[in-house]
Design a protein around this motif. Structure first.
Motif, mmCIF file in Angstrom:
data_model
loop_
_atom_site.group_PDB
_atom_site.id
_atom_site.type_symbol
_atom_site.label_atom_id
_atom_site.label_comp_id
_atom_site.label_asym_id
_atom_site.label_seq_id
_atom_site.Cartn_x
_atom_site.Cartn_y
_atom_site.Cartn_z
ATOM 1 N N PRO A 1 27.069 -41.361 32.484
ATOM 2 C CA PRO A 1 26.048 -41.719 31.493
ATOM 3 C C PRO A 1 26.291 -43.053 30.791
ATOM 4 O O PRO A 1 25.334 -43.782 30.508
ATOM 5 N N CYS A 2 27.552 -43.408 30.505
ATOM 6 C CA CYS A 2 27.756 -44.706 29.841
ATOM 7 C C CYS A 2 27.414 -45.848 30.786
ATOM 8 O O CYS A 2 26.959 -46.914 30.345
ATOM 9 N N CYS A 3 27.581 -45.645 32.084
ATOM 10 C CA CYS A 3 27.143 -46.628 33.070
ATOM 11 C C CYS A 3 25.623 -46.749 33.041
ATOM 12 O O CYS A 3 25.072 -47.854 33.068
ATOM 13 N N GLY A 4 24.938 -45.614 32.957
ATOM 14 C CA GLY A 4 23.476 -45.623 32.855
ATOM 15 C C GLY A 4 22.995 -46.312 31.600
ATOM 16 O O GLY A 4 21.977 -47.014 31.605
ATOM 17 N N ARG A 5 23.723 -46.121 30.514
ATOM 18 C CA ARG A 5 23.352 -46.810 29.264
ATOM 19 C C ARG A 5 23.387 -48.319 29.461
ATOM 20 O O ARG A 5 22.485 -49.040 29.017
ATOM 21 N N ALA A 6 24.436 -48.812 30.124
ATOM 22 C CA ALA A 6 24.545 -50.260 30.337
ATOM 23 C C ALA A 6 23.398 -50.768 31.197
ATOM 24 O O ALA A 6 22.789 -51.806 30.895
ATOM 25 N N LEU A 7 23.067 -50.057 32.255
ATOM 26 C CA LEU A 7 21.954 -50.461 33.110
ATOM 27 C C LEU A 7 20.650 -50.513 32.310
ATOM 28 O O LEU A 7 19.834 -51.422 32.464
ATOM 29 N N ALA A 8 20.462 -49.519 31.424
ATOM 30 C CA ALA A 8 19.244 -49.467 30.610
ATOM 31 C C ALA A 8 19.183 -50.630 29.623
ATOM 32 O O ALA A 8 18.135 -51.264 29.452
ATOM 33 N N GLU A 9 20.302 -50.921 28.958
ATOM 34 C CA GLU A 9 20.311 -52.005 27.975
ATOM 35 C C GLU A 9 20.100 -53.366 28.629
ATOM 36 O O GLU A 9 19.628 -54.298 27.991
ATOM 37 N N TRP A 10 20.447 -53.464 29.899
ATOM 38 C CA TRP A 10 20.255 -54.729 30.616
ATOM 39 C C TRP A 10 18.897 -54.806 31.291
ATOM 40 O O TRP A 10 18.645 -55.715 32.066
ATOM 41 N N GLY A 11 18.022 -53.850 31.003
ATOM 42 C CA GLY A 11 16.636 -53.969 31.426
ATOM 43 C C GLY A 11 16.155 -52.996 32.469
ATOM 44 O O GLY A 11 14.959 -52.948 32.773
ATOM 45 N N ALA A 12 17.047 -52.198 33.058
ATOM 46 C CA ALA A 12 16.620 -51.236 34.074
ATOM 47 C C ALA A 12 15.866 -50.078 33.419
ATOM 48 O O ALA A 12 16.078 -49.749 32.251
ATOM 49 N N ASP A 13 14.986 -49.459 34.186
ATOM 50 C CA ASP A 13 14.273 -48.258 33.750
ATOM 51 C C ASP A 13 15.120 -47.063 34.184
ATOM 52 O O ASP A 13 15.152 -46.716 35.362
ATOM 53 N N VAL A 14 15.836 -46.468 33.242
ATOM 54 C CA VAL A 14 16.776 -45.386 33.549
ATOM 55 C C VAL A 14 16.185 -44.055 33.115
ATOM 56 O O VAL A 14 15.945 -43.827 31.927
ATOM 57 N N ILE A 15 15.937 -43.192 34.095
ATOM 58 C CA ILE A 15 15.433 -41.854 33.821
ATOM 59 C C ILE A 15 16.586 -40.877 33.952
ATOM 60 O O ILE A 15 17.155 -40.693 35.030
ATOM 61 N N LYS A 16 16.948 -40.267 32.852
ATOM 62 C CA LYS A 16 18.025 -39.279 32.822
ATOM 63 C C LYS A 16 17.431 -37.908 33.091
ATOM 64 O O LYS A 16 16.606 -37.420 32.315
ATOM 65 N N VAL A 17 17.818 -37.314 34.201
ATOM 66 C CA VAL A 17 17.330 -35.985 34.554
ATOM 67 C C VAL A 17 18.321 -34.960 34.008
ATOM 68 O O VAL A 17 19.495 -34.948 34.382
ATOM 69 N N GLU A 18 17.827 -34.111 33.115
ATOM 70 C CA GLU A 18 18.668 -33.093 32.485
ATOM 71 C C GLU A 18 18.189 -31.695 32.860
ATOM 72 O O GLU A 18 17.056 -31.515 33.292
ATOM 73 N N SER A 19 19.079 -30.740 32.653
ATOM 74 C CA SER A 19 18.641 -29.351 32.764
ATOM 75 C C SER A 19 17.724 -29.042 31.591
ATOM 76 O O SER A 19 17.610 -29.836 30.648
ATOM 77 N N LEU A 20 17.075 -27.890 31.613
ATOM 78 C CA LEU A 20 16.182 -27.535 30.506
ATOM 79 C C LEU A 20 16.946 -27.378 29.202
ATOM 80 O O LEU A 20 16.365 -27.490 28.116
ATOM 81 N N ASN A 21 18.258 -27.125 29.286
ATOM 82 C CA ASN A 21 19.085 -26.995 28.084
ATOM 83 C C ASN A 21 19.683 -28.330 27.646
ATOM 84 O O ASN A 21 20.230 -28.434 26.548
ATOM 85 N N GLY A 22 19.596 -29.340 28.504
ATOM 86 C CA GLY A 22 20.101 -30.660 28.149
ATOM 87 C C GLY A 22 21.529 -30.910 28.605
ATOM 88 O O GLY A 22 22.265 -29.999 28.968
ATOM 89 N N ASP A 23 21.898 -32.177 28.596
ATOM 90 C CA ASP A 23 23.256 -32.611 28.910
ATOM 91 C C ASP A 23 24.231 -31.953 27.926
ATOM 92 O O ASP A 23 24.035 -32.033 26.703
ATOM 93 N N PRO A 24 25.301 -31.307 28.411
ATOM 94 C CA PRO A 24 26.254 -30.669 27.490
ATOM 95 C C PRO A 24 26.844 -31.598 26.442
ATOM 96 O O PRO A 24 27.297 -31.132 25.389
ATOM 97 N N VAL A 25 26.843 -32.917 26.701
ATOM 98 C CA VAL A 25 27.415 -33.832 25.715
ATOM 99 C C VAL A 25 26.632 -33.785 24.409
ATOM 100 O O VAL A 25 27.158 -34.156 23.350
#
Length: 402
Positions: free
Chosen positions: A23-47
């Motif tokens: 996820p922290c890698c995904g955050r960096a991609l998103a902040e640099w302009g990528a469209d990042v779709i985080k797919v979670e379970s219905l209960n959400g990421d345990p973090v």
């Protein structure tokens, strides 16, 4: 100069990952302009729910650990145990440039989204995976966290502590964040390669390898008899050591070139004997008399407070630093001056979180968008994939999406 905020504009990332490293890698991609779709379970990421382990809140209005790892993303909540949700997921992948995950390979095979399967369907896709222990070997399917694969197995916990004491207390996410940034560099290289070839690739980083790489110098040195843990009373060099001050704080000295700088250091601390005595003023003598030299330096440092030593060592231009504590970092003027930190305005007041460690001259300091709520972008994402509002409602009632 024009400020750019779209380095990765047009790049679509599908993230199927939990906790920190991927996820922290995904955050960096998103902040640099990528469209990042985080797919979670219905209960959400345990973090989202582990904050109380570290005395932090974990509710929808204030969740710093979740914000730190998932800012600037979109959230889609799918029940991937159902064929309907798997169909949605595959549609997302068909439009993606990068698939980012930390799921173990067994789980990916079960979902039909392992590298072998996806590379045949989507040859342009970059498959990026965080692993615990690597792709091969007897422990390739073993669950891995940074506490285990990085700190413990990687040699960090058992060696970076005072000799004959308990193992180092692992700080959560330390190895994860390193592994995530390593994976980020691999993804960017793979995107560049794809520009040239049109083909995707598989990029993997393991927590174990991350630790071993970070400790590479000591892994090599250990084969020549330099065995850790060591005691600070008998360090590699007394000028590569920490010393306690009168008020109970610690100062780290960092002078690798002993012969060249021992005279300067001796003058700064007010003990000329270190510069005059042949047993102390050269590296050969130092190696034989480490403990004695450490004792001499300790006797000096314990007589003055931290602020006094900071002034003395700064004037003498000695490489040093106070051993700073986590709670002091949000007050660090150097960190704020360089935009290493940013404030997030929670209901009970501002809290300082940490910016990405990579800075671009033309990017400036990007605005950080708070992390999404569970499934916050499910509807709009499904609409963009061609689903009607009636179809989406049916999926929601059936608990296939949230």
């Amino acid at each position: 100069m024009e400020i750019q905020t779209n380095f990765l504009d047009g790049i679509k990332v599908v993230e199927l990952a939990t906790f920190v490293a991927a996820p922290c890698c995904g955050r960096a991609l998103a902040e640099w302009g990528a469209d990042v779709i985080k797919v979670e379970s219905l209960n959400g990421d345990p973090v989202r729910f582990v904050g109380p382990n570290f005395k932090m809140p974990s509710n929808e209005n204030e969740n710093p650990i979740h914000d730190l790892e998932n800012s600037s993303k979109k959230s889609v909540a799918l029940n991937l145990k159902t064929p309907e949700a798997k169909e949605v997921f595959e549609k997302l992948l068909s439009e993606a440039d990068v698939f980012l995950t930390n799921l173990r390979t067994e789980a990916l095979i079960g979902l039909g989204v392992d590298y072998e399967t996806l590379s045949k369907k989507f040859p342009q896709l970059i498959f990026a995976q965080i692993l615990g222990y690597g792709e091969k070997g007897p422990d390739k399917d073993k669950p891995g966290f940074d506490y285990t694969a990085y700190y413990a197995r990687g040699g960090v916990m058992g060696t970076l502590c005072e000799k004959d004491t308990s193992p180092l207390n692992g700080a959560p996410g330390f190895g994860d964040h390193q592994a995530g940034m390593y994976l980020l560099s691999g993804i960017c290289a793979a995107l560049f390669k794809r520009v040239r070839t049109g083909k995707g690739d598989k990029v993997t980083v393991s927590l174990l390898h991350t630790a071993i790489f970070g400790m590479g110098i000591m892994v090599a040195a250990s084969q020549y008899g330099n065995h850790w843990p060591i005691t600070r009373l008998e360090p590699s060099s007394p000028l590569l050591n920490a010393y306690k001050t009168k008020d109970g704080r610690w100062i780290q000295i960092a002078i690798p070139e002993y012969d060249k700088y021992i005279g300067k250091f001796a003058k700064a601390i007010g003990n000329e004997i270190l510069a005059e005595d042949i047993n102390y003023n050269n590296i050969k003598g130092m190696v034989k008399n480490r403990e004695e030299i450490v004792s001499i330096i300790e006797e000096k440092f314990i007589k003055k407070n931290l602020t006094e030593w900071i002034e003395i060592l700064t004037v003498a231009d000695i490489p040093f630093e106070k051993v700073q504590l986590f709670h002091e970092i949000p007050e660090d003027k150097q960190a704020w001056a360089n935009d290493y930190l940013y404030n997030i305005n929670y209901e009970n007041g501002n809290k300082a979180l940490v910016h990405l460690p990579v800075k671009f001259n033309s990017l400036g300091t990007p605005d950080v968008v708070p992390a999404p709520k569970i499934g916050e972008h499910t509807d709009i994402t499904l609409i963009n994939l061609g689903y009607t509002t009636e179809e989406i409602e049916k999926l929601r009632v059936s608990k296939i999406v949230r």
